[in-house]
Design a protein around this motif. Structure first.
Motif, PDB file in Angstrom:
ATOM      1  N   LEU A   1       7.676   5.090 -33.375  1.00 22.20           N
ATOM      2  CA  LEU A   1       7.665   5.061 -34.835  1.00 22.20           C
ATOM      3  C   LEU A   1       6.249   4.938 -35.347  1.00 22.20           C
ATOM      4  O   LEU A   1       5.330   4.546 -34.625  1.00 22.20           O
ATOM      5  N   CYS A   2       6.109   5.232 -36.616  1.00 19.88           N
ATOM      6  CA  CYS A   2       4.799   5.127 -37.261  1.00 19.88           C
ATOM      7  C   CYS A   2       4.418   3.660 -37.334  1.00 19.88           C
ATOM      8  O   CYS A   2       5.199   2.850 -37.876  1.00 19.88           O
ATOM      9  N   PRO A   3       3.294   3.246 -36.778  1.00 18.24           N
ATOM     10  CA  PRO A   3       2.921   1.820 -36.806  1.00 18.24           C
ATOM     11  C   PRO A   3       2.661   1.304 -38.216  1.00 18.24           C
ATOM     12  O   PRO A   3       2.704   0.096 -38.447  1.00 18.24           O
TER      13      PRO A   3
ATOM     14  N   ALA B   1      10.141   7.440 -38.241  1.00 21.19           N
ATOM     15  CA  ALA B   1      10.004   8.399 -37.123  1.00 21.19           C
ATOM     16  C   ALA B   1       8.809   9.326 -37.371  1.00 21.19           C
ATOM     17  O   ALA B   1       8.551   9.752 -38.500  1.00 21.19           O
ATOM     18  N   LEU B   2       8.128   9.652 -36.284  1.00 20.69           N
ATOM     19  CA  LEU B   2       6.960  10.548 -36.360  1.00 20.69           C
ATOM     20  C   LEU B   2       7.463  11.988 -36.317  1.00 20.69           C
ATOM     21  O   LEU B   2       7.418  12.674 -35.301  1.00 20.69           O
ATOM     22  N   SER B   3       7.930  12.472 -37.448  1.00 20.35           N
ATOM     23  CA  SER B   3       8.578  13.780 -37.504  1.00 20.35           C
ATOM     24  C   SER B   3       7.670  14.877 -38.037  1.00 20.35           C
ATOM     25  O   SER B   3       8.098  16.019 -38.192  1.00 20.35           O
ATOM     26  N   TRP B   4       6.416  14.530 -38.335  1.00 16.08           N
ATOM     27  CA  TRP B   4       5.465  15.511 -38.844  1.00 16.08           C
ATOM     28  C   TRP B   4       4.181  15.512 -37.981  1.00 16.08           C
ATOM     29  O   TRP B   4       3.888  14.568 -37.255  1.00 16.08           O
TER      30      TRP B   4
ATOM     31  N   ARG C   1      -2.644  14.710 -35.258  1.00 15.81           N
ATOM     32  CA  ARG C   1      -1.830  13.645 -34.663  1.00 15.81           C
ATOM     33  C   ARG C   1      -0.475  13.624 -35.375  1.00 15.81           C
ATOM     34  O   ARG C   1      -0.359  14.071 -36.525  1.00 15.81           O
ATOM     35  N   PRO C   2       0.545  13.128 -34.667  1.00 19.45           N
ATOM     36  CA  PRO C   2       1.866  13.035 -35.305  1.00 19.45           C
ATOM     37  C   PRO C   2       1.884  11.911 -36.359  1.00 19.45           C
ATOM     38  O   PRO C   2       1.260  10.860 -36.156  1.00 19.45           O
ATOM     39  N   VAL C   3       2.586  12.174 -37.465  1.00 19.89           N
ATOM     40  CA  VAL C   3       2.693  11.183 -38.551  1.00 19.89           C
ATOM     41  C   VAL C   3       4.139  11.168 -39.053  1.00 19.89           C
ATOM     42  O   VAL C   3       4.941  12.064 -38.746  1.00 19.89           O
TER      43      VAL C   3
ATOM     44  N   ARG D   1      -3.047  19.509 -44.366  1.00 21.53           N
ATOM     45  CA  ARG D   1      -2.097  20.534 -43.911  1.00 21.53           C
ATOM     46  C   ARG D   1      -1.247  19.910 -42.814  1.00 21.53           C
ATOM     47  O   ARG D   1      -1.784  19.450 -41.795  1.00 21.53           O
ATOM     48  N   VAL D   2       0.102  19.892 -43.068  1.00 24.13           N
ATOM     49  CA  VAL D   2       1.031  19.271 -42.113  1.00 24.13           C
ATOM     50  C   VAL D   2       2.111  20.267 -41.733  1.00 24.13           C
ATOM     51  O   VAL D   2       2.386  21.221 -42.471  1.00 24.13           O
ATOM     52  N   ARG D   3       2.695  20.034 -40.561  1.00 28.00           N
ATOM     53  CA  ARG D   3       3.814  20.863 -40.076  1.00 28.00           C
ATOM     54  C   ARG D   3       4.857  19.945 -39.483  1.00 28.00           C
ATOM     55  O   ARG D   3       4.571  18.816 -39.074  1.00 28.00           O
TER      56      ARG D   3
END
Length: 393
Positions: free
Chosen positions: A13-15, A20-23, A30-32, A47-49
Motif C-alpha cells: 500500500l501507499c505509505p 493500493a498502488l494502482s497507478w 514509481r508506483p503511486v 503524467r500517470v498511467r
C-alpha cells in the motif's frame, strides 16, 4: 464447518495514504495510489498511467527482448558453427599460399643470386688467370732480355779486355752489340699486369647489396650543416638541416676562411674516413641542387671551378638542373637518365670499398654508382640554387 474462500493477498500500500498502488507516475517513475494523483497529491499534474498498463508494457518489452536474444543466440551459434570454421580454413589456405609465395620468390632470388655469384666468381677467376698469364709472359720476356743483356755485356767486356786499340777501333761488333742492347727497352707500367676490379661490377649485385644494407642499418647519419661554411646566398635553418636559396647576397654573414663566398655551397660539420655511412636529403622543392661528398681541402673562395662542386678533384656530386640529372667530378659530367624526379635523394658511402652511391629511398633504386680512391676524410656537401633542400633525420 464452512471454509472461507481466500482471495489474492493484497499488494503493498501507499505509505502516505494507505491505498493500493494502482497507478504509475511516469515523472517520478514509481508506483503511486489514486490519492497521490488527486487533488493535493504529490503527483498531481504528473503524467500517470494505470499500473496494470505499465506492467503489460514492460511484459511486452521483456518478450520482445527475449525474442531478440533468441535470434542473437541463434546468429552467434550459426557464426560459431559455420562461419568460423570457414574462416579458419580460409586462414590456413591463405597462409599456405603466402608461405609458398615467399618460398617461391626467395627461391627465385636465391637462384638468381647463386647464378650471379657463379658468373662473377668465374669472371674473377678469368681475370685472375689473365693477369697471371700476363705476368708469366712478362717474366719470360724479361728473363730472356736479362739473358741477352748479360750476353751482350759479357761480349763487350771480353772485347774491352782482349782487344788492343787497333783491333778495338776496327771491331764492328761493338756497334752491333750496342744497338742490340738499346733495342731492349726498360719495363713500363701496364694495366695488363693488374687485376681489373671492374670485372666484379654488377648492377644486380649493387642493387641487392644496397637493399640489404639499407635494411640492416639502424638509421641514417645525423648530418648537420657547418654554419661557418654556408654561402651568403643561402639561409640555414635553426636545426642546421635546411638550406634555402636567396638570389640576393646576405650582408649579415661574417666572412671567414671556411665560408664559400660565391657558389651557393655548404659543407656538413661531420666528416667520414672509414666505414659505411648513409644520409638522405629532401629535394622535392628544388629544381637546381647538388648533393654529394667533398674533401676538406675544397677551396671556398672565388667564382672559379676550384670551388664549384663537381668541377674539381675535391668533390663528387649528384646534381639536378631543371630536368637534367648528372654526376660530376673533376669537370667530368655523366648524364643520368632518370624515369622521374626523386622527391628524396639518398647517399651511401662505403669507404672500405671506396664506393659512392646515390639512390632513391622510396624504392631503393640505385641512381648512380662511382668507384674512386678517396684520399682523405669526406664531408657531405650541398648546393642549392632554387628553393630549399633539407637533410632528413
Amino acid at each position: 464447518m464452512s471454509a472461507e474462500s481466500s482471495g489474492p493477498e493484497p499488494g503493498p500500500l501507499c505509505p502516505e495514504h494507505g491505498q493500493a498502488l494502482s497507478w504509475f507516475c511516469c515523472s517520478e517513475r514509481r508506483p503511486v495510489c489514486a490519492a497521490c494523483t488527486g487533488l493535493g497529491g504529490r503527483c498531481r499534474g504528473h503524467r500517470v498511467r494505470r499500473a496494470e498498463e505499465r506492467a503489460e508494457e514492460l511484459r511486452n518489452k521483456i518478450v520482445d527482448q527475449c525474442e531478440r536474444l533468441q535470434f542473437q543466440s541463434a546468429s552467434i551459434t550459426k557464426y560459431v558453427a559455420e562461419v568460423l570454421p570457414g574462416k579458419n580454413q580460409g586462414a590456413v589456405s591463405t597462409a599456405s599460399a603466402a608461405r609458398e609465395l615467399v618460398i617461391q620468390r626467395l627461391g627465385l632470388v636465391r637462384s638468381l643470386c647463386e647464378s650471379e655469384e657463379q658468373r662473377l666468381l668465374e669472371r674473377v677467376h678469368g681475370e685472375e688467370e689473365r693477369a697471371h698469364q700476363s705476368i708469366l709472359t712478362q717474366r719470360v720476356h724479361w728473363t730472356e732480355a736479362l739473358q741477352k743483356l748479360d750476353t751482350i755485356r759479357t761480349s763487350l767486356v771480353d772485347m774491352l779486355t782482349h782487344l788492343d786499340d787497333l783491333q778495338l777501333i776496327k771491331e764492328q761488333e761493338i756497334f752491333e752489340r750496342t744497338e742490340e742492347a738499346e733495342g731492349i727497352l726498360d719495363p713500363q707500367e701496364s694495366d695488363k699486369l693488374n687485376f681489373n676490379e671492374k670485372c666484379i661490377r654488377s648492377s644486380l649485385l649493387t642493387q641487392l647489396w644496397v637493399t640489404a644494407v639499407l635494411g640492416s642499418l639502424s638509421g641514417t647519419e645525423d648530418v648537420r650543416i657547418d654554419e661557418r661554411t654556408v654561402s651568403p646566398f643561402l639561409q640555414l635553418s635553426d636545426d642546421r638541416r635546411t638550406l634555402t636559396f636567396n638570389a640576393k647576397k646576405s650582408k649579415s654573414c661574417a666572412d671567414g676562411p671556411e665560408r664559400f663566398d660565391h657558389w651557393p655551397n655548404a659543407l656538413a660539420a661531420t666528416s667520414f674516413q672509414a666505414g659505411l655511412h648513409t644520409w638522405m636529403v629532401n629535394v622535392q622543392n628544388s629544381c637546381a641542387y647538388k648533393v654529394g661528398v667533398a674533401l676538406g681541402q675544397l677551396p671556398r673562395k672565388g667564382s672559379g671551378n676550384d670551388s664549384r662542386l663537381g668541377h674539381n678533384a675535391f668533390s663528387w656530386v649528384f646534381s639536378r638542373y631543371d630536368q637534367e640529372f648528372r654526376f660530376s667530378h673533376a669537370g667530368q659530367h655523366e648524364s643520368l637518365a632518370l624515369l622521374r624526379c626523386p622527391a628524396q635523394l639518398g647517399v651511401l658511402l662505403d669507404l672500405q670499398a671506396q664506393e659512392l652511391l646515390f639512390y632513391e629511398p622510396a624504392s631503393g633504386t640505385v641512381l648512380h654508382t662511382h668507384h674512386a680512391p678517396f684520399s682523405g676524410p669526406l664531408f657531405p656537401v650541398f648546393a642549392v640554387a632554387d628553393q630549399t633542400i633539407s637533410i632528413i633525420r
